[in-house]
Scaffold this active site. Sequence first.
Site, PDB file in Angstrom:
ATOM      1  N   LYS A 256       0.835  -1.202   0.000  1.00 41.80           N
ATOM      2  CA  LYS A 256       0.000   0.000   0.000  1.00 41.80           C
ATOM      3  C   LYS A 256       0.871   1.253   0.000  1.00 41.80           C
ATOM      4  CE  LYS A 256      -3.890  -1.992   2.608  1.00 41.80           C
ATOM      5  NZ  LYS A 256      -4.920  -1.837   1.577  1.00 41.80           N
ATOM      6  N   ARG A 330     -11.163 -10.690  -0.648  1.00 44.17           N
ATOM      7  CA  ARG A 330     -12.070 -11.565  -1.403  1.00 44.17           C
ATOM      8  C   ARG A 330     -11.594 -13.011  -1.377  1.00 44.17           C
ATOM      9  NH1 ARG A 330     -10.936  -7.776  -6.406  1.00 44.17           N
ATOM     10  NH2 ARG A 330     -10.719  -6.418  -4.588  1.00 44.17           N
TER      11      ARG A 330
END
Length: 474
Positions: A256, A330
């Site tokens: 990130k 996910r």
Amino acid sequence: MIRIAAGTDIRTGILFFSKEAAFGLYNGEGGIFRGEYLQTFPRMSSGGKQEYCIGLGEKALTKREVMEAAACAASCMLEHKIYQFYVDTAGIETFLTEDNFPYFIQGLYLGGYEPPQFGKHTRKQADITLLPAKEGCIAGLSQKQAEAAVEQGMHMAEGILFARDMVNYPGNLLRPADFAESICRQMEGLDVEAEIIDKDRLENMGMGGLLTVGGGSAFPPCMIVLRYRGAKDKDGEVLGMIGKGVTCDTGGYCLKPSGSMAGIRGDMAGGAAVAGCIYALAKNRVEANVTGVIPICENRISPDSYLPGDVITMYDQTKVEICNTDAEGRLILGDAAAYAVECEGVSRMVDIATLTGAVVNLFGFSVGGVLSDDEELYAQFERAGTASQEQYARIPFYSEHEEMLKSMAADLKNLGPDYCGTITAGLFIRHFAKGKPWLHMDIAGTAWVDTPIWKFQSKGATGAGVTTLYEMCK
């Protein structure tokens, strides 16, 4: 603690005034209290009590505004380090109904919330006495009904505050095992079966998604299953709630940006919401059958971490090509969803996660995104959102969006193109719902606020999703 009493010797209290009722009130320094919505005003009563007046404005209040007025009162007390006070409900009586009275109680709790403390300050719980407008009567309810409504609102708020605490905890103090054990402690004494599935069992089960994401951390992944059977028919239909529990998300090798690192501890807000909801359901004995499944891990960088280009095998044997290691939520939700269908027998499914930055670009920090493939389930969710006063917007999807997840190397890939990110993330999870009615909640924008939008929020975690999930079950 909140109690109802006809009178009290407590010397500090809260009064509510509409704009009309506030006419003529003023303070000694010449300031005027006009009763504007959420205006606060200190005064000394003729009996020598210190009172804080809260303005209600001049129009009928919505349920959210009732919550805000209550939260404004509690936050005013918190600001002055006052933890024991009374609330005179006479001024707000015309705005209280049987439906929104528990949310008034919820507002008192949320407005007085302090995040977990790790320094010298120890947070305290407020001791609040409610004074009825009439003897033994609030919101047109009898004493017994009002006390039941207070209990309901308190338990709902406790579920939200548990979720807030978990998200607000520093990552080094809430490893995957810590999160699972905290949930188990929260469920102690309740009619909830809590089972922690450790790494060894996950390996025996073939939980490839969860093990892959959690494999880069020295703190092993786990999964907690919460079973609540409150319906009269305990063998009837079961709603599955799947909550993302990434306690630390660096993004893995797709690291990130530095500006996003401050929030990596809060990527388990979906799992916290599921736990908070089931706690409130059990405390209030809501007639519903629910199974919560929360996959928990850290997404870190190590020599053993997964990489873009890898192909992994999920719990249901689906082969997934890894395109981005920061699309990890996910993967673990897919394993949990397939497990819920195959092993827990859920008949419908709701998953909730801080899943995509794309939903923040869509709706900002006050609206969550929703996808669903079942109109009846979505209608139930929509009614629940109206009741909870949380804000969600439905996002459409079509067959061409499913095509975006096709892989040249595997059955699916874990990332679509640069657009439609919220849609493709949700549809990836839908694959593992195995045709069961499915609804997806993306709370990436609403689970945390740097600047509170409503008075019942505080800087940091919001507890998003708890009340809407609760209302769906109710």
